[in-house]
Design an enzyme around this catalytic site. Sequence first.
Site, PDB file in Angstrom:
ATOM      1  N   LYS A  44     -20.392  15.418  -0.057  1.00 58.29           N
ATOM      2  CA  LYS A  44     -21.024  16.606  -0.689  1.00 58.29           C
ATOM      3  C   LYS A  44     -22.138  16.770  -1.654  1.00 58.29           C
ATOM      4  CE  LYS A  44     -18.139  18.951  -3.041  1.00 58.29           C
ATOM      5  NZ  LYS A  44     -18.097  19.655  -4.193  1.00 58.29           N
ATOM      6  N   THR A  45     -21.608  16.088  -2.695  1.00 54.31           N
ATOM      7  CA  THR A  45     -22.239  15.889  -3.909  1.00 54.31           C
ATOM      8  C   THR A  45     -23.704  15.199  -3.612  1.00 54.31           C
ATOM      9  OG1 THR A  45     -20.352  15.836  -5.129  1.00 54.31           O
ATOM     10  CG2 THR A  45     -22.235  15.317  -6.362  1.00 54.31           C
ATOM     11  N   ASP A 228     -22.491  24.634  -5.707  1.00 51.42           N
ATOM     12  CA  ASP A 228     -21.561  23.911  -5.258  1.00 51.42           C
ATOM     13  C   ASP A 228     -20.371  24.571  -5.331  1.00 51.42           C
ATOM     14  OD1 ASP A 228     -20.294  21.430  -4.802  1.00 51.42           O
ATOM     15  OD2 ASP A 228     -20.470  20.584  -6.803  1.00 51.42           O
ATOM     16  N   GLU A 229     -19.420  24.068  -4.742  1.00 51.07           N
ATOM     17  CA  GLU A 229     -18.010  24.751  -4.686  1.00 51.07           C
ATOM     18  C   GLU A 229     -18.088  26.357  -4.403  1.00 51.07           C
ATOM     19  OE1 GLU A 229     -15.475  22.802  -4.433  1.00 51.07           O
ATOM     20  OE2 GLU A 229     -15.560  21.222  -5.887  1.00 51.07           O
ATOM     21  N   GLN A 261     -10.432  24.519   0.955  1.00 47.32           N
ATOM     22  CA  GLN A 261     -10.321  23.840  -0.521  1.00 47.32           C
ATOM     23  C   GLN A 261     -10.413  25.092  -1.527  1.00 47.32           C
ATOM     24  OE1 GLN A 261     -11.108  19.756  -1.423  1.00 47.32           O
ATOM     25  NE2 GLN A 261     -12.753  19.798   0.046  1.00 47.32           N
ATOM     26  N   ARG A 632      -6.629  13.854  -0.648  1.00 43.80           N
ATOM     27  CA  ARG A 632      -7.103  12.902  -1.915  1.00 43.80           C
ATOM     28  C   ARG A 632      -6.823  11.461  -1.394  1.00 43.80           C
ATOM     29  NH1 ARG A 632     -10.225  15.656  -3.280  1.00 43.80           N
ATOM     30  NH2 ARG A 632      -9.960  16.550  -1.314  1.00 43.80           N
TER      31      ARG A 632
END
Length: 783
Positions: A44-45, A228-229, A261, A632
């Site tokens: 994503k980043t 973002d997010e 998320q 994770r």
Amino acid sequence: MSEIRPTSFDSPDGLLRGLNPEQHAAVTLPPGPALILAGAGSGKTRVLTTRIVWLIQTGQVAPGGVMAVTFTNKAAREMLTRLGAMLPLSLRQLWVGTFHGLCHRFLRLHWKTAGLPQTFQILDMQDQLSAVKRVLKAMNLSDEQFAPRKISSFIAGCKEEALRPGQLEIDSPHTRTLVDIYEAYEQQCQREGVVDFAELMLRTYEVLHAHPELRAHYQQRFAHVLVDEFQDTNRLQYAWLKLLAPPGTPQSVFVVGDDDQSIYGFRGARVGNMEDFTREYGVRDGETPQRLVRLEQNYRSAGHILECANALISNNTVRLGKTLRTDAGVGEPVRVMGAASDADEVRWLLEEVAALQRAGTALDQIAVLYRSNALSRGVESGLFNAGIAYRVYGGLRFFERAEIKHALAYLRLLENPHDSSSWLRVVNFPARGIGARTLEQLQDAAQNNGVSLYAAVSALPDNRSRDRLQGFIDLIDDLRQRASGLKLPEIIQRVVEGSGLQAAYEAEREGQERLENLGELVNAADAFERYEQRGAPVTPVAADGESGAPPEAAQGTLSSFLTHAALEAGDNQAQEGHSAVQLMTIHAAKGLEFDAVFLVGAEEGLFPHEQALADPDGLNEERRLMYVAITRARQRLSISHAQARMLHGQTRYNVPSRFLDELPEGAVKWLTPPRAATGASFWGRDSVGSAGWGGNRRAAAAAPVPNVWTESQASPTEPARQDAPPPASGTALRKGQGVFHTKFGEGRVLAIEGTQPQARVQVAFRRHGEKWLDQTLAKLQPI
DNA sequence: GCGTTTGGGGTACCT
DNA sequence: CCCCAAACGC
């Protein structure tokens, strides 16, 4: 438009090399709205930063035309770092930051329009709480009936819905009072020139809303807005985004998020914003070009782990929908461990960690995750006893320490003496004989005259109390004068000395650590100043060269530093260096990844947390949290639960979490405890029925069961401490004697000072070095 | 005004 | 069980 300078990449092709087709499609979308559904570990980043670089490199936008918004400072920093490596630009031109950071930047530029004093300060949560308490006191309300924490979150909640006191519906006397408190709180903040976090957002929103010319300016300026997010945005943040880049304009709004998320509903995050976005910006499946892009290729976890994540999250019905996949192979199954007690759970964990370590896994690639902080203690003491290095995330952060807050309060008063929260914090620290009575009078006077505490001093009768308050004012004035012309670290050093903080902590028995922290503050200021001069955009000092938004203020270094301290509380313990097992809540683990993850306390009531179930979406959010925990892990995921657990001073008997039932059989390996093969079933000789793994576990709750594992034999990782006899009273220790301590383990007596049994004893512990212990407190058992 | 004791309360904590 | 805050006593 400014020219595009050559970059470290020869061509966009070089930049785009290595992206998978979905990522490539997302990065190179033509202008217009886009929603990128980015699964965990899907890059994503990378997509976000590459998109920005691609836009600039291909000349579609000048750096000043980009705004990129994140939630955390950490994410913003990471993005800036990556951009810095890819673009030879002064990062100052980019509007990259957190929602709150960017709003703050906006308000510093437009403070006049926003109706704020130029020197306005930011209240953090503690400050806000103390501000609420003052309001309650002034209104003569008991903080039992109106819990400050509740009030505080009520106010934040209102602001996040863009509701001012006048716009609230009054449906009961209680609500009436709440709204009155809210109103009084606002007036108090305005009087004192301070804003809380939510106010940064709301004030910016209102200014943009009320000033079309300003709005038009920013809409024109920011051709590309990236978020973002996005799943964590609240109503106000989404409304703010729609003001800056409304649907139907040529502006590009590129939002990235993962509805699975979204784990911050409890503080106002609204997953529904994602669906609203698809509707309001007209982003839907099946269009060309595809403006709803799913990143489903996962680069992190092994197959079985992803199967578990996919299966679990499919139990949530309201989703935009996506399924993670990997090329990495199935890997190990997810392991589930049922322990008889929390102590057994930890013992098992220690053995597993030791085995991983032997197999070559670095300690910092091992994480222990838990739903609530209360669970960390048992794990911590286990690791401590076993001499395994660990690091706990969470807890007090640097800028939240009392001594640091004190020093900052003095500094804030230099900037803005009307900041009454800061005033109250230090007016009598160090002690200056200004007591509760004096301050009560002062607060009354401030209340009656509608002014800050600072301004109210002159309204007091001329007596000894007033002299002392005046003395404090003189001190602040004096510090301010002496600070002028000095560099930031020197200012802080002078303030720490001149305020008396230094002397006070020198006199304090345990003040040494506090003094060291104050020294760290000076260092931090030094680093901050140098970093800022290098042109890094730590602080929003942007000079807007364009018309429509003339720079109304440039922030001084002290002011910038105070902002930095308020918006970024700092890491809790940035001590890098030796590798250590990572302990944190699942919330804190979001965005991180580890080779091996242990999720402990997977029990009904703890996870899903009983208090989360009250909320209608509560269980879904808990499940998303479980999804975050699972994703994770890279190679190994172990989930454990204990049948009996000591929590809040009492033993609770919990059944395994319902989430365990939602994991697919083929991807899971159910472990039985190592010593359960002694004949008794793990659940204890039919005492709880035939509650095997497939059975009716939940119904079998609560019956205490013989602790098969503990009773058999102590684990090899730990000396047999419970079984050791209590110290015989009057046992005399001698030099060279072997001893056992419940916390430090085994050791040898080096020296004895004083007369036993009240002596001070020096012990060299095998795992924890030499320590002086008080014999009456530390129960040393001779071995 | 300051230090100690008692008692209440304990989901997650970003900005 | 452990931490923090108000209340109490010096």
